[in-house]
Motif scaffolding. Structure first.
Motif, short mmCIF file in Angstrom:
data_model
loop_
_atom_site.label_atom_id
_atom_site.label_comp_id
_atom_site.label_asym_id
_atom_site.label_seq_id
_atom_site.Cartn_x
_atom_site.Cartn_y
_atom_site.Cartn_z
N ALA A 109 0.82 -1.21 0.00
CA ALA A 109 0.00 0.00 0.00
C ALA A 109 0.86 1.27 0.00
CB ALA A 109 -0.92 0.00 1.21
N ALA A 110 0.28 2.36 -0.47
CA ALA A 110 0.99 3.65 -0.46
C ALA A 110 1.27 4.08 0.97
CB ALA A 110 0.14 4.70 -1.18
N THR A 111 0.30 3.88 1.85
CA THR A 111 0.50 4.10 3.29
C THR A 111 0.66 2.73 3.93
OG1 THR A 111 -0.89 6.09 3.21
CG2 THR A 111 -0.46 5.11 5.38
N THR A 112 1.90 2.37 4.27
CA THR A 112 2.16 0.99 4.68
C THR A 112 1.52 0.63 6.01
OG1 THR A 112 4.28 1.72 5.60
CG2 THR A 112 4.30 0.80 3.36
N GLN A 113 1.51 1.56 7.00
CA GLN A 113 0.88 1.25 8.28
C GLN A 113 -0.63 1.38 8.14
OE1 GLN A 113 2.54 2.79 12.02
NE2 GLN A 113 0.45 3.28 12.65
N GLN A 114 -1.32 0.27 8.37
CA GLN A 114 -2.77 0.22 8.21
C GLN A 114 -3.51 0.56 9.50
OE1 GLN A 114 -4.22 -0.66 4.89
NE2 GLN A 114 -2.14 0.15 4.69
#
Length: 306
Positions: A109-114
């Motif tokens: 994902a573009a923002t790795t921390q979900q």
């Protein structure tokens, strides 16, 4: 190969923190250590296949699939603490830390921390099975998302492993005890939980008690192995509350263990576990890696008899 066991050449230079076989082949073993490395070994060739250097001690490593792995630096600015991979949770990476959080990551994902989840204490160990995530915390607490339980053991938690059948988990402590716990919170299920003494010995009328540093469940038989600072590994059938086998003593305390996915092998990491502090480190044996071929000793009595 002696006594159905192979010592792997080129073990790490410092204490071993975790082991895992490739999910596709028991010929590949991933090893993390306090010498700031993650090493991949070719068991058939008995050699190091590749090595990854980190900036600080590596506390955990795990395969996400047959050809990809993740590791946790823990003592630097990279992913911190214990790392696990969950195919049940949308193929995410799960990390736990002494900052009292468990975090879910998606490297695609573009923002790795979900997401990030605050816990009441520092994270010591984690394991997953099915849709369960079990987190061992400081102060003898366990968090099973989303509930917190107190340990059945009285002293510091040293190891955690989930049962292969998804029914529960085992924990171990510095006091030479193992507890067998169940996820089901019903009274009937909770009545089955118990704890027992192990990795103890009487020498010259003096009782010696060693920490239990490592636990691992067999992927098919659901028996489990325990490894302690007494440098021994035992195989247990937790359903009948019986030890099935104790292997010959190793050269150093048992720091980590892992079963292969094909049921055929048990990897054992023997290295100093700092029970005696800096003084003990001066005379400690160099870390060693072993891969043991498994036989009938890991099967519960009567397995397959119908």
């Amino acid at each position: 190969m002696t006594d159905s066991q192979l010592e792997i050449k080129g073990a790490p230079f410092d204490s071993i923190s975790s082991l895992q076989f490739s999910p596709a082949s028991s010929n590949f073993l991933l090893v993390s250590a306090w010498d700031s490395t993650v090493r991949l070994y070719d068991i058939a060739a008995n050699k190091e296949k590749t090595k990854f250097d980190h900036r600080a001690a590596v506390l955990s490593t795990i395969f996400s699939d047959a050809s990809h792995a993740y590791s946790s630096g823990g003592l630097d600015a990279s992913l911190r603490g214990i790392v696990r991979y969950s195919s049940e949770a949308s193929s995410c990476i799960i990390t736990g830390s002494w900052d009292r959080t468990v975090r879910f990551w998606d490297p695609r994902a573009a923002t790795t921390q979900q997401s990030s989840h605050q816990l009441p204490e520092r994270v010591y160990f984690m394991d997953t099975v099915g849709h369960y995530l079990v987190v061992a915390l400081a102060s003898r607490l366990f968090h099973i998302f989303d509930q917190t339980r107190e340990s059945s053991l009285k002293f510091l938690t040293r190891a955690l492993a989930c049962m292969s059948d998804g029914q529960g988990y085992a924990t171990a402590s510095v006091e030479g005890r193992i507890a067998v716990e169940y996820f089901d919170s019903s009274s009937a299920a909770q009545e089955k939980k118990y704890a027992f003494k192990c990795h103890r010995q009487t020498i010259d009328d003096v009782d010696h008690v060693w920490p239990v540093n490592a636990l691992a469940f067999h992927p098919t038989y659901n028996t489990f192995a325990s490894g302690g600072s007494d440098a021994t590994v035992s195989i247990w059938d937790h359903k009948v509350k019986k030890r099935l086998r104790q292997y010959p003593r190793y050269n150093a305390p048992i720091a980590a263990m892992a079963f292969s996915a094909d049921d055929a092998r048990l990897a054992v990491g023997a290295s100093y576990t700092w029970d005696a502090g800096e003084e003990g480190a001066r005379t400690a044996e160099r870390p060693a890696l072993f891969v043991r071929e498994l036989g009938e000793e890991v099967k519960p009595k009567g397995w397959g008899s119908g």
